[in-house]
Design an enzyme around this catalytic site. Structure first.
Site, PDB file in Angstrom:
ATOM      1  N   SER A 124       9.254   4.427  17.106  1.00 65.95           N
ATOM      2  CA  SER A 124       8.050   4.276  17.418  1.00 65.95           C
ATOM      3  C   SER A 124       8.409   3.735  18.894  1.00 65.95           C
ATOM      4  CB  SER A 124       7.500   2.978  16.668  1.00 65.95           C
ATOM      5  OG  SER A 124       7.163   3.604  15.342  1.00 65.95           O
ATOM      6  N   LEU A 125       8.137   4.677  19.816  1.00 64.33           N
ATOM      7  CA  LEU A 125       8.271   4.108  21.444  1.00 64.33           C
ATOM      8  C   LEU A 125       7.111   3.354  21.966  1.00 64.33           C
ATOM      9  CD1 LEU A 125      10.158   4.493  23.868  1.00 64.33           C
ATOM     10  CD2 LEU A 125       8.930   6.498  24.292  1.00 64.33           C
ATOM     11  N   HIS A 126       5.918   3.852  21.860  1.00 60.00           N
ATOM     12  CA  HIS A 126       4.767   3.356  22.236  1.00 60.00           C
ATOM     13  C   HIS A 126       4.421   2.889  23.791  1.00 60.00           C
ATOM     14  CE1 HIS A 126       4.169   3.686  18.116  1.00 60.00           C
ATOM     15  NE2 HIS A 126       4.451   2.663  17.732  1.00 60.00           N
ATOM     16  N   CYS A 159       4.193  -6.262  15.579  1.00 56.71           N
ATOM     17  CA  CYS A 159       3.710  -5.635  16.790  1.00 56.71           C
ATOM     18  C   CYS A 159       1.998  -5.877  16.876  1.00 56.71           C
ATOM     19  CB  CYS A 159       3.595  -4.111  16.420  1.00 56.71           C
ATOM     20  SG  CYS A 159       5.445  -3.455  16.371  1.00 56.71           S
ATOM     21  N   CYS A 194      -0.887  -4.042  15.015  1.00 56.10           N
ATOM     22  CA  CYS A 194      -0.686  -3.474  13.858  1.00 56.10           C
ATOM     23  C   CYS A 194      -0.875  -4.562  12.808  1.00 56.10           C
ATOM     24  CB  CYS A 194       0.906  -3.125  13.497  1.00 56.10           C
ATOM     25  SG  CYS A 194       1.133  -2.568  11.884  1.00 56.10           S
ATOM     26  N   CYS A 254       5.427  -7.268   7.448  1.00 56.77           N
ATOM     27  CA  CYS A 254       6.583  -6.795   8.199  1.00 56.77           C
ATOM     28  C   CYS A 254       6.921  -7.992   9.337  1.00 56.77           C
ATOM     29  CB  CYS A 254       5.991  -5.589   9.083  1.00 56.77           C
ATOM     30  SG  CYS A 254       7.204  -5.120  10.495  1.00 56.77           S
ATOM     31  N   GLU A 276       0.948  -1.177  -0.064  1.00 56.13           N
ATOM     32  CA  GLU A 276       0.099   0.177   0.019  1.00 56.13           C
ATOM     33  C   GLU A 276       0.817   1.232   0.040  1.00 56.13           C
ATOM     34  OE1 GLU A 276      -2.220  -0.258   3.586  1.00 56.13           O
ATOM     35  OE2 GLU A 276      -2.930  -2.484   3.175  1.00 56.13           O
ATOM     36  N   ASN A 293      -5.707   3.530  14.795  1.00 60.54           N
ATOM     37  CA  ASN A 293      -6.851   3.182  13.864  1.00 60.54           C
ATOM     38  C   ASN A 293      -6.990   1.742  14.239  1.00 60.54           C
ATOM     39  OD1 ASN A 293      -7.018   5.454  12.491  1.00 60.54           O
ATOM     40  ND2 ASN A 293      -5.476   4.907  11.005  1.00 60.54           N
ATOM     41  N   GLY A 314       5.882  -2.544   6.498  1.00 63.47           N
ATOM     42  CA  GLY A 314       7.473  -2.936   6.750  1.00 63.47           C
ATOM     43  C   GLY A 314       8.333  -2.032   7.809  1.00 63.47           C
ATOM     44  N   GLU A 315       9.312  -2.600   8.142  1.00 63.55           N
ATOM     45  CA  GLU A 315      10.550  -2.089   9.036  1.00 63.55           C
ATOM     46  C   GLU A 315      11.567  -1.506   8.182  1.00 63.55           C
ATOM     47  OE1 GLU A 315      10.837  -0.707  12.015  1.00 63.55           O
ATOM     48  OE2 GLU A 315      12.842  -0.381  11.284  1.00 63.55           O
ATOM     49  N   CYS A 367      -2.059   1.074   8.664  1.00 66.03           N
ATOM     50  CA  CYS A 367      -0.989   0.509   7.587  1.00 66.03           C
ATOM     51  C   CYS A 367      -1.113  -1.098   7.574  1.00 66.03           C
ATOM     52  CB  CYS A 367       0.464   0.713   7.969  1.00 66.03           C
ATOM     53  SG  CYS A 367       1.133   0.320   9.398  1.00 66.03           S
ATOM     54  N   SER A 405      10.517   6.226   9.760  1.00 69.42           N
ATOM     55  CA  SER A 405      10.053   5.729  11.085  1.00 69.42           C
ATOM     56  C   SER A 405      10.519   4.375  11.372  1.00 69.42           C
ATOM     57  CB  SER A 405       8.410   5.668  10.948  1.00 69.42           C
ATOM     58  OG  SER A 405       7.921   5.170  12.012  1.00 69.42           O
ATOM     59  N   CYS A 443       2.968   8.456   1.924  1.00 76.69           N
ATOM     60  CA  CYS A 443       3.390   7.534   2.821  1.00 76.69           C
ATOM     61  C   CYS A 443       3.418   6.140   2.269  1.00 76.69           C
ATOM     62  CB  CYS A 443       2.202   7.548   3.809  1.00 76.69           C
ATOM     63  SG  CYS A 443       2.510   6.031   5.225  1.00 76.69           S
TER      64      CYS A 443
HETATM   65  N1  SAH Z   1       7.611  -0.056  11.004  1.00 80.83           N
HETATM   66  C1  SAH Z   1       8.041   1.122  11.099  1.00 80.83           C
HETATM   67  C2  SAH Z   1       7.250   2.040  10.271  1.00 80.83           C
HETATM   68  C3  SAH Z   1       5.970   1.615   9.913  1.00 80.83           C
HETATM   69  S1  SAH Z   1       4.423   1.805  10.922  1.00 80.83           S
HETATM   70  C4  SAH Z   1       7.433   1.487  12.506  1.00 80.83           C
HETATM   71  O1  SAH Z   1       6.963   0.810  13.297  1.00 80.83           O
HETATM   72  O2  SAH Z   1       7.880   2.731  13.045  1.00 80.83           O
HETATM   73  C5  SAH Z   1       4.503   3.591  11.040  1.00 80.83           C
HETATM   74  C6  SAH Z   1       3.770   3.998  12.312  1.00 80.83           C
HETATM   75  O3  SAH Z   1       2.371   3.613  12.389  1.00 80.83           O
HETATM   76  C7  SAH Z   1       4.233   3.175  13.709  1.00 80.83           C
HETATM   77  O4  SAH Z   1       4.576   4.404  14.465  1.00 80.83           O
HETATM   78  C8  SAH Z   1       3.339   2.377  13.796  1.00 80.83           C
HETATM   79  O5  SAH Z   1       3.374   2.101  15.302  1.00 80.83           O
HETATM   80  C9  SAH Z   1       2.142   2.901  13.480  1.00 80.83           C
HETATM   81  N2  SAH Z   1       0.848   2.129  13.381  1.00 80.83           N
HETATM   82  C10 SAH Z   1       0.954   0.883  13.120  1.00 80.83           C
HETATM   83  N3  SAH Z   1      -0.350   0.307  13.266  1.00 80.83           N
HETATM   84  C11 SAH Z   1      -1.279   1.549  13.512  1.00 80.83           C
HETATM   85  C12 SAH Z   1      -2.376   1.621  13.852  1.00 80.83           C
HETATM   86  N4  SAH Z   1      -3.541   0.720  13.553  1.00 80.83           N
HETATM   87  N5  SAH Z   1      -3.045   2.774  14.126  1.00 80.83           N
HETATM   88  C13 SAH Z   1      -2.242   3.821  14.396  1.00 80.83           C
HETATM   89  N6  SAH Z   1      -0.879   3.711  14.094  1.00 80.83           N
HETATM   90  C14 SAH Z   1      -0.447   2.548  13.802  1.00 80.83           C
HETATM   91 FE1  SF4 Z   2       6.011  -3.762  11.661  1.00 83.36          FE
HETATM   92 FE2  SF4 Z   2       5.947  -0.985  12.156  1.00 83.36          FE
HETATM   93 FE3  SF4 Z   2       3.559  -2.531  12.166  1.00 83.36          FE
HETATM   94 FE4  SF4 Z   2       5.415  -2.736  14.022  1.00 83.36          FE
HETATM   95  S1  SF4 Z   2       3.966  -1.011  13.962  1.00 83.36           S
HETATM   96  S2  SF4 Z   2       4.367  -4.615  12.704  1.00 83.36           S
HETATM   97  S3  SF4 Z   2       7.228  -2.672  12.927  1.00 83.36           S
HETATM   98  S4  SF4 Z   2       4.712  -1.884  10.434  1.00 83.36           S
END
Ligand code: SAH
Ligand code: SF4
Length: 360
Positions: A227-229, A129, A132, A125, A105, A303, A174-175, A346, A204, A118
Site C-alpha cells: 500500500s503505497l498511497h 491510516c 481507513c 488495526c 468482516e 470508499n 488488520g495489517e 474495510c 496486502s 477478502c
Molecule cells: N493493512 C493492509 C491490508 C488491509 S487494507 C494494507 O493497508 O495494505 C487493504 C487495502 O484497502 C489497502 O490498500 C488500504 O489502503 C485500502 N483501503 C483502506 N480503506 C479504504 C477505503 N475506505 N477505500 C478504499 N480502499 C481502502
Molecule cells: Fe490498517 Fe491497512 Fe487500514 Fe491502514 S489501510 S489502517 S494498515 S487496515
C-alpha cells in the site's frame, strides 16, 4: 442491499483449539500419540476441505471414540454470522462474531471468472491510516491461523458448488505482516489444504520492510501488494502513521528483494483521495518510483467512510491519473470498487455494528 440476519452476540472464550489451524503433518503426529492410524489425518483433512462438513460429528468414517476425542480437543467453526449483507453487484459480506465476542468482516467478491475471498487478520488495526475505518479504534487482538482460514471456509461454503472459490486476498481488517506467524501459517493452509494456488493469493501490507524480506525468504509464490498511497515520504507520513519510521526507498528495496527471491512482481496499491494524492504530478512521481523496481500499480477508488473528511475523485479524474501513469510507462489498472451499498470499505461494517450496539 439485503440484510439477512442479526443474531445476538454470544459467548465465552473457547477451551478447544481451532482444527482449521492445524496442518496434516501436525494432525498425523497427534493421532499417532493418541494411538490412532496416521491415515486418519488425511481422512479428517478430506472431511474438512473436500466435503466441507460443518462439524466433527459428520466425519462418519472415524470411530465414535476418535470423534469424541477430536471434539474434546478441537472445534471446527468457532465464529457465528452476526449479519450477512448482499450488495446489488453480488458482493456478499459477513460480519463474524468470535468466541470472545469480538467481530471481524470477510467479503466474497464475484468477478467474471473468479470468486475472491477478502479476509481479515486482526480485530481492528494498529496502524490507523487516516482514511481507513479499520484502524479508527486501534487493534483489539490478532486473529489466529484457524480464525483466518475459517473466513475462507465460510466464504467457500457461500459460493460453492455453483462457483469455485478461486482467489484469496488479505485485504480485510488488520495489517497481515504485523501478525506474521498466524498470517504465514494461514497462507500455507489456504494453499496446501483449501487448495487455492499461491499465485491466486494476495497479501496486502502497509509496508513493514523486515517482514516483507522475511516473507520473500520463505520463497513462496504469493502475490505481495504494497500500500503505497503517496509518492513522497512527506505525504505518505500524513496518511499512514507507520510511515514515520520507514521511507519509500526502504519499502521499494524490500519489494525489489521480494521480486528477486520469488520472481513475483509486487503490486503497488494506490487509493485515490480527491485533492490529496491524485494530481498529475503525483502520477509522474509514482511512475518514477516504478522505474526503480519491478512493479505494477493498482489504483483503488476510495470508499468514503462516515466521519472522515476524504472523498473519491470523479471517475474521469481517476481515469486521467491512470492515463498519466500509463503514458509514463507504468503497468497500471483501475480497480472498480465493489459492494458500495454494504459498507464495503474495510472495517466499516464492523464499526457501524459497534456504534449501533453502543447506542443500544
Ligand atoms: N493493512 C493492509 C491490508 C488491509 S487494507 C494494507 O493497508 O495494505 C487493504 C487495502 O484497502 C489497502 O490498500 C488500504 O489502503 C485500502 N483501503 C483502506 N480503506 C479504504 C477505503 N475506505 N477505500 C478504499 N480502499 C481502502
Ligand atoms: Fe490498517 Fe491497512 Fe487500514 Fe491502514 S489501510 S489502517 S494498515 S487496515
Amino acid at each position: 442491499m439485503v440484510r439477512l440476519m442479526k443474531l445476538p452476540i454470544h459467548n465465552a472464550p473457547l477451551e478447544t483449539q481451532p482444527l482449521l489451524g492445524v496442518t496434516q503433518p501436525d494432525l498425523e503426529t497427534l493421532l499417532e500419540q493418541w494411538g490412532e492410524k496416521k491415515f486418519r489425518a488425511k481422512q479428517i483433512v478430506e472431511w474438512i476441505y473436500l466435503h466441507q462438513v460443518a462439524s466433527i460429528e459428520e466425519m462418519t468414517n472415524l470411530s465414535k471414540s476418535l470423534r469424541e476425542k477430536l471434539t474434546g480437543t478441537f472445534h471446527l467453526f468457532e465464529s457465528h454470522v452476526l449479519t450477512e449483507s448482499i450488495a446489488t453487484d453480488g458482493t456478499r459480506k459477513l460480519l463474524l462474531s468470535w468466541s470472545d465476542g469480538q467481530t471481524t468482516e470477510c467479503v466474497l467478491i464475484p468477478g467474471d471468472n473468479r470468486r475472491t475471498a477478502c479476509i481479515s487478520t486482526q480485530v481492528g488495526c494498529p496502524v490507523g491510516c487516516v482514511f481507513c475505518a479499520s484502524g479508527l479504534e486501534g487493534v483489539k487482538r490478532n486473529l489466529n491461523a484457524g480464525q483466518i482460514v475459517e473466513q475462507v471456509m465460510r466464504l467457500k461454503r457461500l459460493c460453492e458448488p455453483e462457483h469455485r472459490l478461486s482467489n484469496v486476498v488479505f485485504m480485510g481488517l488488520g495489517e497481515p505482516l504485523a501478525n506474521y506467524d498466524n498470517t504465514i501459517a494461514a497462507l500455507r493452509l489456504i494453499n496446501g489444504c483449501v487448495g487455492i494456488g499461491a499465485r491466486k493469493i494476495t497479501v496486502s501490507t502497509v509496508g513493514l520492510p523486515k517482514q516483507m524480506r522475511r516473507l520473500a525468504d520463505e520463497q513462496l509464490q504469493f502475490t505481495l501488494a504494497l500500500s503505497l498511497h503517496a509518492p513522497t515520504d512527506e505525504l505518505r507520513k500524513q496518511l499512514i502513521p507507520w510511515a514515520e519510521g520507514v521511507t519509500i526507498a526502504e519499502l521499494t528495496d524490500a519489494a525489489q528483494h521480494y521480486f528477486e527471491r520469488t520472481g513475483r512482481e509486487v503490486t503497488l496499491e494506490y487509493v485515490l483521495l480527491a485533492d490529496v494524492n491524485d494530481a498529475p504530478e503525483h502520477a509522474k512521481q509514482v511512475a518514477s518510483i516504478c522505474r526503480k523496481m519491478r512493479a505494477n500499480v493498482n489504483l483503488i477508488l476510495y470508499n468514503p467512510v462516515p466521519d472522515l473528511p476524504y472523498r473519491r475523485p470523479t471517475d474521469a479524474h481517476a481515469r486521467q491519473f491512470l492515463t498519466t501513469l500509463k503514458d509514463n510507462g507504468v503497468n497500471a489498472h483501475l480497480r472498480p470498487s465493489r459492494g458500495l451499498d454494504i459498507d464495503s470499505a474495510c472495517g466499516q461494517l464492523r464499526r457501524r455494528n459497534e456504534q449501533e450496539s453502543q447506542s443500544g
